[in-house]
Design a protein around this motif. Structure first.
Motif, mmCIF file in Angstrom:
data_model
loop_
_atom_site.group_PDB
_atom_site.id
_atom_site.type_symbol
_atom_site.label_atom_id
_atom_site.label_comp_id
_atom_site.label_asym_id
_atom_site.label_seq_id
_atom_site.Cartn_x
_atom_site.Cartn_y
_atom_site.Cartn_z
ATOM 1 N N SER A 38 0.752 -1.369 0.200
ATOM 2 C CA SER A 38 -0.020 -0.073 -0.048
ATOM 3 C C SER A 38 1.017 1.379 0.128
ATOM 4 O O SER A 38 1.863 1.403 0.972
ATOM 5 N N GLY A 515 -13.463 -12.918 -7.078
ATOM 6 C CA GLY A 515 -13.403 -11.785 -6.084
ATOM 7 C C GLY A 515 -11.862 -11.377 -6.339
ATOM 8 O O GLY A 515 -11.745 -10.725 -7.686
ATOM 9 N N GLY A 516 -11.318 -10.631 -5.477
ATOM 10 C CA GLY A 516 -10.149 -9.822 -5.495
ATOM 11 C C GLY A 516 -8.898 -10.418 -5.929
ATOM 12 O O GLY A 516 -7.712 -9.919 -5.635
ATOM 13 N N GLU B 183 -4.655 -16.597 3.149
ATOM 14 C CA GLU B 183 -5.413 -15.511 3.809
ATOM 15 C C GLU B 183 -4.796 -14.060 3.405
ATOM 16 O O GLU B 183 -3.742 -13.928 4.350
ATOM 17 N N GLN B 186 -7.069 -7.599 4.084
ATOM 18 C CA GLN B 186 -7.530 -6.260 3.527
ATOM 19 C C GLN B 186 -7.992 -5.209 4.027
ATOM 20 O O GLN B 186 -9.247 -4.682 4.143
ATOM 21 N N LYS B 188 -9.712 -3.173 6.493
ATOM 22 C CA LYS B 188 -10.996 -3.267 7.299
ATOM 23 C C LYS B 188 -11.964 -4.419 6.652
ATOM 24 O O LYS B 188 -12.823 -4.776 7.248
ATOM 25 N N ARG B 189 -11.704 -4.635 5.369
ATOM 26 C CA ARG B 189 -12.520 -5.661 4.626
ATOM 27 C C ARG B 189 -12.169 -6.997 5.102
ATOM 28 O O ARG B 189 -11.170 -7.318 5.417
ATOM 29 N N PRO B 190 -13.070 -8.068 4.754
ATOM 30 C CA PRO B 190 -12.461 -9.305 4.947
ATOM 31 C C PRO B 190 -11.503 -9.798 4.088
ATOM 32 O O PRO B 190 -11.148 -9.120 3.127
ATOM 33 N N LEU B 192 -8.710 -11.693 1.741
ATOM 34 C CA LEU B 192 -8.837 -12.605 0.604
ATOM 35 C C LEU B 192 -8.488 -13.888 0.982
ATOM 36 O O LEU B 192 -7.581 -14.151 1.740
ATOM 37 N N ASP B 562 -15.579 -17.640 2.995
ATOM 38 C CA ASP B 562 -15.343 -16.619 3.991
ATOM 39 C C ASP B 562 -15.474 -17.493 5.212
ATOM 40 O O ASP B 562 -16.057 -18.428 5.733
#
Lengths: 563, 563
Positions: A38, A515-516, B183, B186, B188-190, B192, B562
């Protein structure tokens, strides 16, 4: 050398955890990254972005002298796909000058221990990481990648791949005891006792021939694999993407000198178009290793002719995705649209052929014929690329005239399924930015889609049946090679067959991506990039094979006194 | 396949400790051996020797049908250096027949897991070990090795090298997790989440081209490295040393069939002199790997032409020992005399050149000029070889007409330093057994001693100074290659310089050998045989490089639900 050696011990201690974590991640294949991707000020500091850009701009128009040997001439032919004037000049050196300087630098470097070399490599990478913003601009304006991608792929992701190569090299050199007291029983007589030492010895000089599109990402694995195994390294950048590697090499030289090594352990070999410096260097008897990313023609030439060297090549491939069925049609299209758009399809990993059975794709919105699929894909791409600013941030610029010509030709094709348009952004009025083109093809048209068509052109290929889609995928991969493959299917038995075909053809497979995560992206320490098992590449980033041949264990032994 | 699969689980359990011990020994380099090298009845059983000889004699004059595909013709041209009539005929198959059968066998074999394949390899080796006496006779009467050596080098020592290759292959294929839940955070997002699998996939078919002098020892590393990494294997024996490999292949086929695999996973490819079957096979696109031991000319031809394959070659070299000084003159001479005599110098590892400075050798008996050294070496050889029966047990027979001719020519040389004689033993009245010849040479005579002179001919080479001895050793090794090197010196600084020269030239070094270890012998799991770092060989038995390229990791990945 005493104070330098002391520094080296401290450096080994400083990077011990980093290297161990990298070695562990390579074993577990779990998510791990040493260098945050990032570009946020919270990660890299409030001033990092501005300072990096400033540092980049300060280089423009200058002569970049790294303190290397030179023949007195200069080269420089970079031009930004965004229209920025680069104008950097690089002092040139002849192949002989480079090889001789590298050879002289070799002795002290190969005498360092594996962990010392790994620590120096880690330090180089950490300092490269600090200059990620500067490098991002350099990558952006040579490759055409959009800024965030140039930051990520050209910076932290490339640095992770370099660290991965370093970790593998360290593991490989330390997998055996470096010395042993060997005692062989002799019945009632005293045992035979020998003292043995095993020293990893490098092949000599590693030549790294870099590409235009991923100047750092495709170069760091070879640079750091050779360096960490005790080879000196000559970095031969693509004539249109020198700057990112000049910065990289200058950082390496600074670290090497600081720790008492000859900075010529790493050398930059800039050239102009058509100089054939890479070919001259590759045939030099002192060159023990060649790492190459680029065209199939030159890759095969290297494999055939640089016979004194181990040659690792990443060449062209034709990547396929099979669309058989999906229970998440819109998400699948979105994922595919992103893959086709990212960096205008100018990744060796971008999908070129989307294989669709004539019976259509079974989806959660009913059966979709190829024509319907084309419309829906076009919509997904419009959605993604509708806003010019956002589109530019995904597409980046067209890297070369060749790609631009290919795109022009494709957009005039009678088989157009998704047409394209130019994208305009205020910041770069002269930028060369276009949305991708999708064409229709049938499996009988094997003169078009079975050849690599590098850039933002892909094909919706109709196959007679869903079984023929597997056959076409397997055959293309075996014959033309592939860096990536994908499949969409809700039928477990079908997936299993595609998996078998992928193993058989030697390509890694992404299944039902919605997805991502995208078929054209790999994560260091977890995904292998390329396989070495099909014609697109003869090696992978990074496995044991990628590092093991770069050095040899040499044993010495003598009798030990009786116990 | 259910019952076979059950057997396979039991086999994995049975050999788990053996494989783990082999993997550990390869790491620690400590003395370890799985297969006892003593042909004693206390080790192998009271009847083993007699039964083994009987089994061997039962094969003589027969047609040995392994149940393979055949073109209906037969070959057979073995002749014993001891004068025994061999007369075994082997059904021949064409290159196409062999490749096709191997290809068909490939699928099930590559689908077995790495540990299953390693267990099958271990079982094959254990069963080969039980037939060590039979194999010893087969090796003796094809290579000319004396019986005890044929037993040790052709039996347990070769089996250890095969197990070593198996252990490395297992380690390499299991160094990464075979699957992982990946895993990636990401913010604050769940995260990947991806499920990934990594499957080692073999290159295809491994071709092993074997030599006359060490039919099993030089073949087992390649056979088991390819087999354990999931390749099927075609074993192409030297036309004059087929029997040891026919027995080996028959055992492998028996084990494979027993555990539910196609026995054609391992195939024998016998040929007559001049058939060029090796060349035909090596160029077949299905051949992914070639392991070769033999002449430099054919080795280089393979490297140049078998471009679709990974080619591992062991070719010719010129091995040197530097005699600068010693504090144990007689023991050193005894050690050297043994090295020159063992198997009549017909080992690729035998010393050819003994480098002596013009100023003479400093010893515990005063300075010895080269002439005095020659006399003393002659005496040491007389002592070792004075008794014909004992001499024959060390020398073995002359393997080929070429070696006999070379020996004849050398014994008529005006530069003779140690002359030779024929050795007669009652058991083998027609045997071709001779003591070795030593010639004098100067470093200016580089037309003679710098070329490999395979067989019982060596050179006492005078160098102007002790420094020139190091230079001559380094230069010969770099240009002609070497499998071994030795030095005698009491001067630590001199030793250090020779060590540096050995690292630089890429050859392993034995220092001041006086006891029961000889420069021409290596121990599996501890010493690397060859280095891959000089022209004599491009690989070593066994390191990571020897196994890593024989397969590739192929990844498959998909989204995980998830958490």
């Amino acid at each position: 050398m005493t104070s330098a050696a002391a520094d080296l011990d401290a450096l080994v201690a400083k990077h011990a955890d980093l290297l161990e974590n990298a070695q562990r991640a390579a074993r577990t294949r779990e998510y791990w990254s040493a260098f945050p991707e990032s570009p946020s000020p919270r990660v890299y500091g409030e001033d990092a972005a501005a300072e990096g850009e400033q540092a980049f701009r300060a280089l423009l128009g200058t002569t970049l002298d790294l303190g290397q040997p030179t023949d007195g001439t200069q080269v420089g032919s970079e031009s930004s796909p965004y229209g920025l004037e680069i104008g950097v000049r690089y002092p040139r050196a002849s192949a002989d000058q480079l090889v001789e300087a590298s050879r002289i630098a070799n002795r002290a470097w190969r005498s360092a221990t594996p962990i010392e070399r790994a620590a120096v490599c880690a330090e180089i990478l950490v300092r490269i990481n600090r200059r990620s913003f500067e490098l991002a601009h350099a990558v952006m304006h040579t490759s055409g990648q959009a800024f965030v991608m140039a930051f990520q792929a050209g910076g932290p992701n490339a640095q992770d791949r370099g660290l991965e190569a370093t970790a593998y090299a360290l593991t490989e050199q330390t997998r055996h005891a470096s010395s042993v007291l060997w005692e062989k029983p002799q019945g009632k007589r005293p045992p035979l006792r020998m003292t043995k030492e095993f020293t990893p010895v490098a092949r000599g000089i590693g030549l790294v021939v870099c590409c235009n599109t991923f100047p750092t990402w495709n170069a760091y694995p070879g640079i750091f694999a050779s360096l960490a195994t005790g080879n000196t390294v000559i970095v031969k950048p693509h004539p249109h993407a020198v700057l990112p590697l000049a910065v990289t090499v200058s950082i390496a030289r600074e670290v090497l000198a600081e720790f008492g090594f000859d900075p010529n352990v790493v050398l930059l070999a800039p050239e102009d178009d058509g100089d054939r410096l890479a070919a001259d260097l590759a045939l030099d008897p002192q060159i023990g290793i060649v790492d190459f990313t680029g065209s199939t023609a030159f890759g095969e030439w290297l494999e055939r002719n640089a016979r004194q060297a181990l040659v690792y090549t990443e060449k062209a491939g034709v990547n396929s995705v099979i669309f058989e069925s999906t229970d998440a049609y819109r998400a699948a299209l979105g994922n595919l649209a992103f893959t086709l758009s990212l960096y205008s399809g100018q990744m060796c990993t971008t999908t070129q052929n989307i294989l669709i059975p004539a019976e259509g794709v079974q989806t959660d919105e009913g059966v979709k014929t190829r024509s319907e699929f084309a419309i829906d894909l076009g919509e997904a791409m419009d959605k993604l690329l509708g806003d010019d600013e956002k589109a530019a941030a995904l597409l980046g610029g067209i890297v070369s005239d060749d790609v631009a010509k290919r795109l022009n030709a494709a957009s005039a094709s009678p088989d157009l399924a998704v047409s394209n348009r130019q994208v305009n952004v205020a910041e770069w009025p002269d930028a060369r930015i276009y949305t991708p083109v999708v064409l229709l093809a049938k499996t009988s048209d094997d003169h078009t889609y079975t050849q690599e068509c590098f850039g933002p052109v892909s094909f919706l290929v109709e196959t007679a049946t869903r079984d023929e889609a597997i056959d076409a995928f397997a055959e293309m991969t075996k014959e033309q090679g592939a860096l990536t493959a994908g499949v969409y299917s809700t039928d477990e038995a079908y997936l299993e067959r595609v998996r078998e075909a992928a193993l058989d053809a030697g390509v890694s497979l992404s299944e039902n991506l919605t997805g991502g995560v995208f078929v054209n992206q790999t994560a260091a320490f977890s995904d292998f990039h390329a396989t070495g098992a099909n014609p697109a590449a003869n090696a992978t980033y990074v496995d044991g094979h990628f590092v093991a041949g770069r050095f040899r264990f040499i044993g010495t032994r003598r009798h030990a006194p009786d116990a």
